[in-house]
Design a protein around this motif. Structure first.
Motif, PDB file in Angstrom:
ATOM      1  N   VAL A   4       0.863  -1.243  -0.171  1.00 65.12           N
ATOM      2  CA  VAL A   4       0.136   0.174  -0.089  1.00 65.12           C
ATOM      3  C   VAL A   4       0.843   1.181  -0.102  1.00 65.12           C
ATOM      4  O   VAL A   4       0.471   2.210  -0.642  1.00 65.12           O
ATOM      5  N   SER A   5       2.044   1.258   0.615  1.00 64.95           N
ATOM      6  CA  SER A   5       2.942   2.373   0.872  1.00 64.95           C
ATOM      7  C   SER A   5       3.715   2.617  -0.400  1.00 64.95           C
ATOM      8  O   SER A   5       3.647   3.721  -0.967  1.00 64.95           O
ATOM      9  N   SER A   6       3.700   1.397  -1.181  1.00 58.62           N
ATOM     10  CA  SER A   6       4.259   1.668  -2.561  1.00 58.62           C
ATOM     11  C   SER A   6       3.568   2.249  -3.403  1.00 58.62           C
ATOM     12  O   SER A   6       3.793   3.062  -4.326  1.00 58.62           O
ATOM     13  N   LEU A   7       2.177   1.731  -3.468  1.00 56.19           N
ATOM     14  CA  LEU A   7       1.178   2.235  -4.295  1.00 56.19           C
ATOM     15  C   LEU A   7       1.030   3.841  -4.126  1.00 56.19           C
ATOM     16  O   LEU A   7       0.849   4.599  -5.074  1.00 56.19           O
ATOM     17  N   GLU A   8       0.770   4.291  -2.822  1.00 59.10           N
ATOM     18  CA  GLU A   8       0.669   5.619  -2.355  1.00 59.10           C
ATOM     19  C   GLU A   8       1.816   6.317  -2.946  1.00 59.10           C
ATOM     20  O   GLU A   8       1.727   7.479  -3.328  1.00 59.10           O
ATOM     21  N   SER A   9       3.037   5.783  -2.852  1.00 58.73           N
ATOM     22  CA  SER A   9       4.155   6.637  -3.239  1.00 58.73           C
ATOM     23  C   SER A   9       4.239   6.993  -4.853  1.00 58.73           C
ATOM     24  O   SER A   9       4.445   7.964  -5.162  1.00 58.73           O
ATOM     25  N   PHE A  10       3.875   5.932  -5.548  1.00 54.66           N
ATOM     26  CA  PHE A  10       3.891   6.088  -6.943  1.00 54.66           C
ATOM     27  C   PHE A  10       2.644   6.886  -7.442  1.00 54.66           C
ATOM     28  O   PHE A  10       2.888   7.770  -8.233  1.00 54.66           O
ATOM     29  N   THR A  11       1.523   6.830  -6.503  1.00 53.01           N
ATOM     30  CA  THR A  11       0.498   7.868  -6.867  1.00 53.01           C
ATOM     31  C   THR A  11       0.965   9.242  -6.667  1.00 53.01           C
ATOM     32  O   THR A  11       0.778  10.297  -7.571  1.00 53.01           O
ATOM     33  N   MET A  12       1.601   9.785  -5.473  1.00 49.74           N
ATOM     34  CA  MET A  12       2.116  10.803  -5.456  1.00 49.74           C
ATOM     35  C   MET A  12       2.981  11.365  -6.511  1.00 49.74           C
ATOM     36  O   MET A  12       2.914  12.412  -6.821  1.00 49.74           O
ATOM     37  N   TYR A  13       3.896  10.439  -6.782  1.00 47.74           N
ATOM     38  CA  TYR A  13       4.844  10.747  -7.754  1.00 47.74           C
ATOM     39  C   TYR A  13       4.005  11.073  -9.209  1.00 47.74           C
ATOM     40  O   TYR A  13       4.607  12.185  -9.723  1.00 47.74           O
ATOM     41  N   VAL A  14       3.139  10.096  -9.717  1.00 46.95           N
ATOM     42  CA  VAL A  14       2.410  10.526 -10.724  1.00 46.95           C
ATOM     43  C   VAL A  14       1.653  12.080 -10.802  1.00 46.95           C
ATOM     44  O   VAL A  14       1.855  12.926 -11.634  1.00 46.95           O
ATOM     45  N   LEU A  15       1.078  12.170  -9.543  1.00 47.78           N
ATOM     46  CA  LEU A  15       0.464  13.356  -9.333  1.00 47.78           C
ATOM     47  C   LEU A  15       1.269  14.623  -9.312  1.00 47.78           C
ATOM     48  O   LEU A  15       1.065  15.699  -9.926  1.00 47.78           O
ATOM     49  N   ALA A  16       2.599  14.630  -8.884  1.00 46.94           N
ATOM     50  CA  ALA A  16       3.523  15.554  -8.835  1.00 46.94           C
ATOM     51  C   ALA A  16       3.954  15.804 -10.045  1.00 46.94           C
ATOM     52  O   ALA A  16       3.987  17.121 -10.722  1.00 46.94           O
ATOM     53  N   LYS A  17       4.378  14.832 -11.133  1.00 48.55           N
ATOM     54  CA  LYS A  17       4.693  15.259 -12.381  1.00 48.55           C
ATOM     55  C   LYS A  17       3.697  15.707 -13.133  1.00 48.55           C
ATOM     56  O   LYS A  17       3.855  16.523 -13.993  1.00 48.55           O
ATOM     57  N   PHE A  18       2.469  15.293 -13.273  1.00 43.55           N
ATOM     58  CA  PHE A  18       1.551  15.811 -13.983  1.00 43.55           C
ATOM     59  C   PHE A  18       0.945  17.195 -13.389  1.00 43.55           C
ATOM     60  O   PHE A  18       0.582  17.847 -14.406  1.00 43.55           O
ATOM     61  N   SER A  19       1.024  17.452 -12.281  1.00 42.75           N
ATOM     62  CA  SER A  19       0.812  18.932 -11.692  1.00 42.75           C
ATOM     63  C   SER A  19       1.912  19.786 -12.488  1.00 42.75           C
ATOM     64  O   SER A  19       1.665  20.874 -12.568  1.00 42.75           O
ATOM     65  N   GLU A  20       3.215  19.217 -12.555  1.00 42.36           N
ATOM     66  CA  GLU A  20       4.306  19.936 -13.211  1.00 42.36           C
ATOM     67  C   GLU A  20       4.169  20.317 -14.564  1.00 42.36           C
ATOM     68  O   GLU A  20       4.119  21.417 -15.036  1.00 42.36           O
ATOM     69  N   ARG A  21       3.692  19.313 -15.071  1.00 47.01           N
ATOM     70  CA  ARG A  21       3.357  19.318 -16.721  1.00 47.01           C
ATOM     71  C   ARG A  21       2.362  20.135 -17.039  1.00 47.01           C
ATOM     72  O   ARG A  21       2.346  21.164 -17.828  1.00 47.01           O
ATOM     73  N   TYR A  22       1.094  20.042 -16.204  1.00 42.87           N
ATOM     74  CA  TYR A  22       0.049  21.024 -16.657  1.00 42.87           C
ATOM     75  C   TYR A  22      -0.191  22.227 -15.686  1.00 42.87           C
ATOM     76  O   TYR A  22      -0.892  23.091 -15.947  1.00 42.87           O
ATOM     77  N   ASP A  23       1.119  22.493 -14.939  1.00 41.20           N
ATOM     78  CA  ASP A  23       1.245  23.963 -14.293  1.00 41.20           C
ATOM     79  C   ASP A  23      -0.014  24.164 -13.275  1.00 41.20           C
ATOM     80  O   ASP A  23      -0.665  25.044 -13.167  1.00 41.20           O
ATOM     81  N   ALA A  24      -0.407  23.024 -12.642  1.00 41.01           N
ATOM     82  CA  ALA A  24      -1.439  23.027 -11.610  1.00 41.01           C
ATOM     83  C   ALA A  24      -1.097  23.202 -10.197  1.00 41.01           C
ATOM     84  O   ALA A  24      -0.236  22.369  -9.910  1.00 41.01           O
ATOM     85  N   SER A  25      -1.692  24.062  -9.575  1.00 40.27           N
ATOM     86  CA  SER A  25      -1.461  24.351  -8.252  1.00 40.27           C
ATOM     87  C   SER A  25      -2.256  23.339  -6.989  1.00 40.27           C
ATOM     88  O   SER A  25      -1.842  23.462  -5.981  1.00 40.27           O
ATOM     89  N   SER A  26      -3.206  22.922  -7.671  1.00 43.26           N
ATOM     90  CA  SER A  26      -3.983  22.026  -6.691  1.00 43.26           C
ATOM     91  C   SER A  26      -4.397  20.913  -7.615  1.00 43.26           C
ATOM     92  O   SER A  26      -4.617  20.786  -8.655  1.00 43.26           O
ATOM     93  N   TYR A  27      -5.030  19.946  -6.730  1.00 44.03           N
ATOM     94  CA  TYR A  27      -5.625  18.550  -7.395  1.00 44.03           C
ATOM     95  C   TYR A  27      -6.543  18.939  -8.249  1.00 44.03           C
ATOM     96  O   TYR A  27      -7.046  18.680  -9.373  1.00 44.03           O
ATOM     97  N   GLY A  28      -7.571  19.852  -7.760  1.00 44.88           N
ATOM     98  CA  GLY A  28      -8.836  20.324  -8.562  1.00 44.88           C
ATOM     99  C   GLY A  28      -8.474  20.838  -9.967  1.00 44.88           C
ATOM    100  O   GLY A  28      -9.110  20.336 -11.016  1.00 44.88           O
ATOM    101  N   SER A  29      -7.703  21.702 -10.018  1.00 44.97           N
ATOM    102  CA  SER A  29      -6.859  22.292 -11.247  1.00 44.97           C
ATOM    103  C   SER A  29      -6.289  21.403 -12.192  1.00 44.97           C
ATOM    104  O   SER A  29      -6.350  21.541 -13.076  1.00 44.97           O
ATOM    105  N   LEU A  30      -5.573  20.576 -11.638  1.00 45.14           N
ATOM    106  CA  LEU A  30      -5.082  19.441 -12.292  1.00 45.14           C
ATOM    107  C   LEU A  30      -6.082  18.617 -12.877  1.00 45.14           C
ATOM    108  O   LEU A  30      -5.728  18.357 -14.363  1.00 45.14           O
TER     109      LEU A  30
END
Length: 193
Positions: free
Chosen positions: A89-115
């Motif tokens: 579960v911690s590995s899955l959560e870490s991977f999810t946070m990594y993917v969210l961080a990469k996509f928020s950087e790509r889309y220049d989103a400052s929040s989960y909703g804006s992403l």
């Protein structure tokens, strides 16, 4: 067909734009023993909460009330089985946070909703908002039940069963009103003051 391509191009952002830092100067004046003191703070691009408070909020959200169920999970799955499940579960959560961080950087989103709005569209963002409201409402109800059970037991033990704070509706109403007033500020800085 061309309209669909324009909509897709509107949400696609292959390279993140560099954010221009905003310089803010804040002057705080406080009364001291030797007279008034003023302190000047220069902030560079800080609009929301600090990084440390964001990390604690994220950890609190990720861990949440699930910690309360860990002893039962260890009892059911055993020591080795539960450690393996925790690692998965911690590995899955870490991977999810990594993917969210990469996509928020790509889309220049400052929040989960804006992403979600920029990556998947407005309808999906509206559906996500509805799901989040229902999830958070359920979480608040669960926390209120936990608080009411705990305080009712403690109050009955120390004050007796006839005390007004030993009654569950009183505890639910009191804590519910306290939490309701904490929901009004627009950011977390107001709760820290």
């Amino acid at each position: 067909m061309e309209g669909d391509e324009q909509v897709d191009r509107q949400y696609y952002n292959p390279r993140p734009r560099a954010r221009s830092p905003e310089l803010r100067v804040e002057v705080e004046e406080a009364a001291g023993l030797m007279g008034p003191k003023s302190r000047v703070r220069i902030k560079l691009g800080t609009e929301g909460a600090s990084s440390l408070s964001s990390v604690f909020t994220l950890c609190n959200t990720a861990i949440g009330a699930g910690v309360l169920s860990l002893p039962y999970a260890f009892e059911c799955a055993g020591l080795v089985g539960c450690f393996i499940l925790c690692l998965v579960v911690s590995s899955l959560e870490s991977f999810t946070m990594y993917v969210l961080a990469k996509f928020s950087e790509r889309y220049d989103a400052s929040s989960y909703g804006s992403l979600i709005r920029r990556a998947l569209g407005k309808k999906t963002a509206a559906a996500l908002s509805a799901v989040m409201v229902i999830y958070l409402w359920g979480s608040c109800v669960a926390y209120l039940v936990i608080v009411a059970d705990t305080f009712t037991s403690l109050s009955t033990l120390h004050l007796g069963p006839e005390a007004w704070f030993s009654q569950r509706p009183v505890v639910l109403f009191t804590t519910g009103m306290a939490v309701t007033f904490m929901c009004f500020p627009r950011n977390l800085h107001a709760l820290g003051k």
